[in-house]
Design a protein around this motif. Structure first.
Motif, PDB file in Angstrom:
ATOM      1  N   VAL A 127       0.839  -1.207   0.000  1.00 26.22           N
ATOM      2  CA  VAL A 127       0.000   0.000   0.000  1.00 26.22           C
ATOM      3  C   VAL A 127       0.872   1.254   0.000  1.00 26.22           C
ATOM      4  O   VAL A 127       0.638   2.208  -0.758  1.00 26.22           O
ATOM      5  CB  VAL A 127      -0.959   0.004   1.208  1.00 26.22           C
ATOM      6  N   ARG A 150      -3.558  -1.305  -5.698  1.00 25.97           N
ATOM      7  CA  ARG A 150      -3.747  -0.880  -4.305  1.00 25.97           C
ATOM      8  C   ARG A 150      -5.016  -1.514  -3.730  1.00 25.97           C
ATOM      9  O   ARG A 150      -5.073  -1.879  -2.559  1.00 25.97           O
ATOM     10  CB  ARG A 150      -3.810   0.641  -4.201  1.00 25.97           C
ATOM     11  N   CYS A 154      -5.172  -3.640  -0.352  1.00 30.96           N
ATOM     12  CA  CYS A 154      -6.123  -3.271   0.707  1.00 30.96           C
ATOM     13  C   CYS A 154      -7.051  -4.429   1.036  1.00 30.96           C
ATOM     14  O   CYS A 154      -7.379  -4.659   2.205  1.00 30.96           O
ATOM     15  CB  CYS A 154      -6.931  -2.048   0.274  1.00 30.96           C
ATOM     16  N   ARG A 157      -5.063  -6.981   3.136  1.00 35.79           N
ATOM     17  CA  ARG A 157      -4.846  -6.445   4.482  1.00 35.79           C
ATOM     18  C   ARG A 157      -6.158  -6.410   5.252  1.00 35.79           C
ATOM     19  O   ARG A 157      -6.210  -6.775   6.445  1.00 35.79           O
ATOM     20  CB  ARG A 157      -4.230  -5.047   4.418  1.00 35.79           C
ATOM     21  N   GLN A 193      -9.565   1.335   9.814  1.00 37.23           N
ATOM     22  CA  GLN A 193      -8.692   0.878   8.735  1.00 37.23           C
ATOM     23  C   GLN A 193      -9.339  -0.256   7.955  1.00 37.23           C
ATOM     24  O   GLN A 193      -9.244  -0.315   6.720  1.00 37.23           O
ATOM     25  CB  GLN A 193      -7.338   0.410   9.267  1.00 37.23           C
ATOM     26  N   ASP A 197     -10.046  -0.046   4.037  1.00 32.71           N
ATOM     27  CA  ASP A 197      -9.472  -1.000   3.094  1.00 32.71           C
ATOM     28  C   ASP A 197     -10.538  -1.623   2.205  1.00 32.71           C
ATOM     29  O   ASP A 197     -10.384  -1.696   0.973  1.00 32.71           O
ATOM     30  CB  ASP A 197      -8.704  -2.093   3.842  1.00 32.71           C
ATOM     31  N   TYR A 200     -12.043   1.056  -0.212  1.00 33.22           N
ATOM     32  CA  TYR A 200     -11.149   1.356  -1.324  1.00 33.22           C
ATOM     33  C   TYR A 200     -11.140   0.210  -2.335  1.00 33.22           C
ATOM     34  O   TYR A 200     -11.215   0.432  -3.553  1.00 33.22           O
ATOM     35  CB  TYR A 200      -9.733   1.617  -0.809  1.00 33.22           C
TER      36      TYR A 200
END
Length: 528
Positions: A127, A150, A154, A157, A193, A197, A200
């Motif tokens: 990222v 990305r 994401c 993660r 977060q 993630d 996104y």
């Protein structure tokens, strides 16, 4: 696994090594090479980053393989338990007894923690690299590619942080740009977060991945975003069933139920099911086995045939009596439900021999998990092209996220939004397949109250999704963890020691010792 800090200016070769290979459980070299490149030089070239992002999928698949990936997470639930012989391992038995052996020094808990963090750190690295690449490129097509990559990082993660947050609560939030937050963060920050993630990823991944079906799609990200809205702890203020509903409804038209439940667990499954939203691609060889049958098969079969019989194993994870019994006998299953025979093995006949007397433990011929048996590794029934003859190398693909789960989750959201009639209709769609396409009238859900639906949906999720890795999360998010485990798991009944704090695992002692940002005061309550 020490969550280590690294320097932000590194050479291209160091970047590739760090990102393609998951971080080890010890410190790695951060000494600057004599000919260091500026990070802009390293990260602006996508050729330096793409292999690392590709590797995240391989690493994530690896986090689910073996005992530390799958079997141990199944233990101590109302759905699954350990076999009798396995309980002779005092430390491992703590995963079912919830006694003093489940503590911060447990190597089993440390293995669960350590298995996941390297890929989280690698994803955070990716990222960060892609963020730099976004700032150093201006070509429209290149920028679109960077955003998609990305999204991949994401998503991976987010998947792991979702697990870590559910199982351990407050966790570090790795930010490679600042190298802050390697200590445990407040739940709100952790879940923010996770939401960021998945959001996104849902906005930047494509709807389909025909050239590489193992990669996530926007549909997979939306499914997990919906699950996050359902699962975020109430105290974060982020749980929202209406937002979850929107996520699930946004992807309803993209998928459909496979006509046959058994198709979902076929050895021939290869990203072909209309029900598959995100799938893990394993193989029955040394390249990418999941090893699950090793832990889910019968030791009696092993003692008679070695590793050659595809339903042999070591009784690490077995169904509880509640999970395999009929309703009339105080269990889960209803007459005519085809999912039971697909999910659970009840008979032990091989080469014309029927085994009725266990070899070692008394439960070795009781019902076992059948979903992940892989006939391709069988010495007798396997084809001549089969790459091996050991159930250790079982390797069925796994639909980690599938459409039936989305439908049941959507139904749960609608019930919470006081739309119980619509919720029952959706559940009945799932149940219709379970009865071969014709759901008997007495098996249709009708006239349930909102509270009755809450109780019944937990059983329905077990019928549909048993042994697929969601039960622990379901028990935690619904607040039923202690109640249902205490009622249905025989080892928990025997010990009588399960407490509310056991909803979380302890932070491993080795993490506290090695990570200067985490100390004993940060330990989860109850384990001090």
């Amino acid at each position: 696994m020490k969550i280590t800090k690294i320097k932000q200016s590194i050479s291209a070769c160091t970047l590739a090594l760090v990102m393609i290979m998951a971080f080890s459980c010890s410190d790695f070299l951060t000494q600057m090479p004599k000919t260091a490149l500026n990070e802009d030089d390293v990260f602006s070239n996508l050729n330096n980053i793409i292999p690392a992002v590709d590797g995240l999928y391989t690493s994530f698949r690896g986090t689910k393989a073996g005992r530390e990936g799958w079997a141990f997470m199944m233990l101590g639930l109302d759905e699954t338990k350990q076999g009798i012989v396995q309980m002779d391992d005092a430390e491992q038995s703590g995963l079912d007894y919830y006694n003093g052996m489940l503590n911060s020094t447990s190597s089993k808990v440390a293995a669960l923690w350590n298995r996941r963090w390297p890929t989280v750190v690698s994803a955070a690295n990716a990222v960060y690299a892609l963020d730099v690449a976004l700032q150093t490129n201006n070509d429209e097509a290149t920028l679109a590619r960077i955003h998609s990559l990305r999204g991949d990082a994401c998503f991976i993660r987010g998947m792991l942080m979702f697990e870590l947050a559910m199982y351990w609560g407050e966790t570090p939030v790795i930010d490679m740009a600042t190298m802050e937050n390697t200590k445990r963060q407040p739940l709100e920050k952790v879940w923010e977060q996770i939401f960021d993630d998945f959001t996104y990823a849902s906005e930047n991944l494509p709807e389909e991945q025909p050239d590489d079906p193992k990669r996530a799609t926007s549909g997979a990200a939306l499914a997990m975003l919906g699950k996050a809205y359902m699962s975020a702890p109430q105290e974060t203020g982020l749980r929202n069933f209406d937002e979850a509903r929107k996520c699930f409804e946004a992807i309803k038209s993209r998928y459909s139920l496979d006509a046959q439940y058994a198709n979902l667990f076929s050895e021939n499954l290869n990203f072909n099911s209309p029900e598959s939203i995100f799938e893990l691609d394993y193989s029955c060889d040394w390249n990418a086995p999941n090893n699950w049958q090793w832990d889910m098969g019968s030791r009696t079969i092993y003692s008679n045939f070695g590793e050659a019989c595809y339903f042999g194993g070591f009784d690490v994870a077995l169904p509880t009596e509640y999970c395999y019994r009929m309703k009339a006998d105080g269990g889960l299953w209803e007459d005519g439900d085809l999912r039971r025979a697909v999910s659970i093995r009840f008979e032990y006949t091989y080469l014309g021999m029927t085994f009725t007397v266990p070899s070692w433990g008394a439960d070795e011929l009781e019902p076992h998990i059948k979903k992940w048996e892989d006939k391709r590794v069988d010495a007798i029934e396997g084809t001549s092209e089969a790459p091996t003859r050991s159930y250790y190398l079982s390797g069925k693909n796994c639909m980690l996220i599938r459409y039936a789960d989305v439908l049941l989750s959507l139904a749960e959201c609608l019930n919470e939004l006081e739309q119980t009639d619509e919720a029952m209709n959706i559940v009945n769609d799932v149940r219709t397949r379970a009865w071969g396409g014709a759901l008997p009238s007495d098996k249709r859900w009708t006239s349930l109250s909102q509270n009755e639906f809450r109780t019944q949906i937990m059983d329905e999720r077990m019928r549909e999704l048993c042994f697929e890795g969601w039960r622990r999360i379901d028990l935690i998010r619904t607040g039923k963890f202690v109640e249902l485990i205490k009622e249905r798991n025989p080892w928990v009944k025997k010990s009588g020691t399960i407490q509310s704090y056991h909803v979380r695992y302890p932070i491993p002692d080795e993490e506290i010792r090695q990570n200067s940002d985490i100390n004993q005061e940060d330990q989860n309550p109850g384990y001090n």
